[in-house]
Write a protein that holds these residues in place. Structure first.
Motif, mmCIF file in Angstrom:
data_model
loop_
_atom_site.group_PDB
_atom_site.id
_atom_site.type_symbol
_atom_site.label_atom_id
_atom_site.label_comp_id
_atom_site.label_asym_id
_atom_site.label_seq_id
_atom_site.Cartn_x
_atom_site.Cartn_y
_atom_site.Cartn_z
ATOM 1 N N VAL A 15 110.773 -73.805 96.920
ATOM 2 C CA VAL A 15 112.204 -73.990 96.695
ATOM 3 C C VAL A 15 112.658 -73.140 95.504
ATOM 4 O O VAL A 15 111.994 -73.101 94.472
ATOM 5 C CB VAL A 15 112.549 -75.478 96.473
ATOM 6 C CG1 VAL A 15 114.002 -75.667 96.054
ATOM 7 C CG2 VAL A 15 112.255 -76.276 97.737
ATOM 8 N N VAL A 16 113.775 -72.472 95.673
ATOM 9 C CA VAL A 16 114.389 -71.692 94.590
ATOM 10 C C VAL A 16 115.761 -72.255 94.217
ATOM 11 O O VAL A 16 116.338 -71.868 93.213
ATOM 12 C CB VAL A 16 114.517 -70.193 94.961
ATOM 13 C CG1 VAL A 16 113.145 -69.555 95.087
ATOM 14 C CG2 VAL A 16 115.326 -69.992 96.235
ATOM 15 N N LEU A 57 119.362 -55.890 89.372
ATOM 16 C CA LEU A 57 120.061 -55.961 90.648
ATOM 17 C C LEU A 57 120.242 -57.434 90.980
ATOM 18 O O LEU A 57 119.279 -58.202 90.934
ATOM 19 C CB LEU A 57 119.222 -55.262 91.733
ATOM 20 C CG LEU A 57 119.732 -55.305 93.162
ATOM 21 C CD1 LEU A 57 121.073 -54.590 93.300
ATOM 22 C CD2 LEU A 57 118.696 -54.691 94.106
ATOM 23 N N MET A 58 121.482 -57.832 91.288
ATOM 24 C CA MET A 58 121.762 -59.240 91.559
ATOM 25 C C MET A 58 122.789 -59.377 92.677
ATOM 26 O O MET A 58 123.579 -58.477 92.911
ATOM 27 C CB MET A 58 122.356 -59.919 90.319
ATOM 28 C CG MET A 58 121.423 -60.050 89.157
ATOM 29 S SD MET A 58 122.244 -60.827 87.750
ATOM 30 C CE MET A 58 122.499 -59.398 86.713
ATOM 31 N N GLY A 59 122.763 -60.545 93.282
ATOM 32 C CA GLY A 59 123.841 -60.926 94.169
ATOM 33 C C GLY A 59 124.999 -61.461 93.334
ATOM 34 O O GLY A 59 124.847 -61.747 92.143
ATOM 35 N N TYR A 63 124.939 -63.253 89.536
ATOM 36 C CA TYR A 63 125.679 -62.576 88.469
ATOM 37 C C TYR A 63 126.647 -63.564 87.800
ATOM 38 O O TYR A 63 126.705 -63.665 86.576
ATOM 39 C CB TYR A 63 126.437 -61.383 89.050
ATOM 40 C CG TYR A 63 127.184 -60.568 88.029
ATOM 41 C CD1 TYR A 63 126.524 -59.653 87.228
ATOM 42 C CD2 TYR A 63 128.563 -60.699 87.874
ATOM 43 C CE1 TYR A 63 127.210 -58.887 86.291
ATOM 44 C CE2 TYR A 63 129.253 -59.945 86.948
ATOM 45 C CZ TYR A 63 128.570 -59.042 86.165
ATOM 46 O OH TYR A 63 129.247 -58.294 85.243
ATOM 47 N N ALA A 64 127.362 -64.327 88.614
ATOM 48 C CA ALA A 64 128.296 -65.334 88.071
ATOM 49 C C ALA A 64 127.539 -66.398 87.274
ATOM 50 O O ALA A 64 128.036 -66.874 86.246
ATOM 51 C CB ALA A 64 129.093 -65.980 89.212
ATOM 52 N N TYR A 65 126.350 -66.771 87.719
ATOM 53 C CA TYR A 65 125.523 -67.737 86.992
ATOM 54 C C TYR A 65 125.186 -67.198 85.598
ATOM 55 O O TYR A 65 125.301 -67.911 84.599
ATOM 56 C CB TYR A 65 124.244 -68.038 87.783
ATOM 57 C CG TYR A 65 123.256 -68.874 87.010
ATOM 58 C CD1 TYR A 65 123.377 -70.255 86.961
ATOM 59 C CD2 TYR A 65 122.203 -68.278 86.317
ATOM 60 C CE1 TYR A 65 122.478 -71.026 86.245
ATOM 61 C CE2 TYR A 65 121.304 -69.041 85.600
ATOM 62 C CZ TYR A 65 121.445 -70.414 85.565
ATOM 63 O OH TYR A 65 120.554 -71.157 84.841
ATOM 64 N N PHE A 66 124.772 -65.957 85.510
ATOM 65 C CA PHE A 66 124.466 -65.354 84.211
ATOM 66 C C PHE A 66 125.692 -65.363 83.298
ATOM 67 O O PHE A 66 125.572 -65.613 82.096
ATOM 68 C CB PHE A 66 123.939 -63.923 84.379
ATOM 69 C CG PHE A 66 122.452 -63.837 84.564
ATOM 70 C CD1 PHE A 66 121.629 -63.481 83.507
ATOM 71 C CD2 PHE A 66 121.864 -64.110 85.792
ATOM 72 C CE1 PHE A 66 120.247 -63.409 83.662
ATOM 73 C CE2 PHE A 66 120.492 -64.040 85.963
ATOM 74 C CZ PHE A 66 119.680 -63.695 84.907
ATOM 75 N N LEU A 67 126.847 -65.123 83.866
ATOM 76 C CA LEU A 67 128.080 -65.158 83.068
ATOM 77 C C LEU A 67 128.363 -66.574 82.580
ATOM 78 O O LEU A 67 128.683 -66.777 81.406
ATOM 79 C CB LEU A 67 129.263 -64.628 83.869
ATOM 80 C CG LEU A 67 129.214 -63.155 84.262
ATOM 81 C CD1 LEU A 67 130.441 -62.791 85.095
ATOM 82 C CD2 LEU A 67 129.091 -62.250 83.057
ATOM 83 N N GLY A 125 116.947 -64.322 90.871
ATOM 84 C CA GLY A 125 117.697 -65.218 91.764
ATOM 85 C C GLY A 125 118.076 -64.526 93.056
ATOM 86 O O GLY A 125 117.237 -63.953 93.732
ATOM 87 N N SER A 126 119.350 -64.586 93.395
ATOM 88 C CA SER A 126 119.934 -63.782 94.470
ATOM 89 C C SER A 126 119.275 -63.989 95.829
ATOM 90 O O SER A 126 118.868 -63.037 96.491
ATOM 91 C CB SER A 126 119.904 -62.300 94.084
ATOM 92 O OG SER A 126 120.463 -62.094 92.820
#
Length: 187
Positions: A15-16, A57-59, A63-67, A125-126
């Motif tokens: 699970v991720v 490289l991200m989805g 990317y929104a999670y990192f922000l 992630g992603s």
């Protein structure tokens, strides 16, 4: 030519989804089940990985999670390194938040990026993007930080594929007292 490295936190059962509990799945927060010593060892490995990267490289959702987690304004060597790296986000819409971000509109542009970048392109992630990278044989390596927990349900790293995707174990490493970093070459 670049090397696409998929770097994932994953449970024993693959699970991720929802490692920090942000998605409120009822089975999340498994990232927090490790102690501070293990978390510090994990951060050290992640910092090392970032030092060896040429790009991220991200989805769009990752990317929104990192922000949301404040990475663009965090302090410290690891945050500074992530901030300095060029970031590529696969998205059908514009994104903003980090100064060094380029939007890629599909997997064909990722293939071109791999040709243009020299060195490691790290994917955090992603899930959907990871699936596409594996499906299109663009992933060169998997780095699976394995957490000692079975979640029992949730999105797994490997959904259905069009066929068998062979991998070869090229490294194992104990991280702290309870994590295992498993590294596989794809193909």
């Amino acid at each position: 030519m670049g090397k696409i490295i998929i770097s994932e936190n994953v449970t024993l059962d693959g699970v991720v989804q929802d490692p920090t509990g942000d998605e409120d799945t009822g089975r999340g927060s498994w990232f927090t089940w490790i102690g501070e010593q293990d978390r510090a060892a994990w951060a050290e490995v992640e910092h090392e990985e970032a030092l060896g990267a040429e790009a991220l490289l991200m989805g769009r959702l990752t990317y929104a999670y990192f922000l949301r987690r404040g990475w663009p304004s965090r302090t410290g060597e690891w945050a500074d390194r992530l901030r300095s790296l060029p970031k590529y986000v696969v998205s059908s819409s514009a994104v903003s938040g980090w100064d060094t971000t380029t939007v890629l509109t599909g997997i064909d542009e990722v293939a071109k990026l791999k040709e243009e970048v020299s060195g490691e392109i790290i994917v955090y992630g992603s899930g959907r993007l990871v699936h596409d990278l594996i499906e299109h044989d663009l992933a060169d390596e998997l780095r699976l930080m394995t957490y000692p927990v079975v979640v029992g349900a949730g999105r797994r790293l490997f959904p259905e594929t069009s066929g068998v995707k062979p991998a070869r174990l090229i490294g194992t490493r104990a991280v702290g007292d309870s994590l295992a970093l498993l590294t596989y070459a794809m193909r």
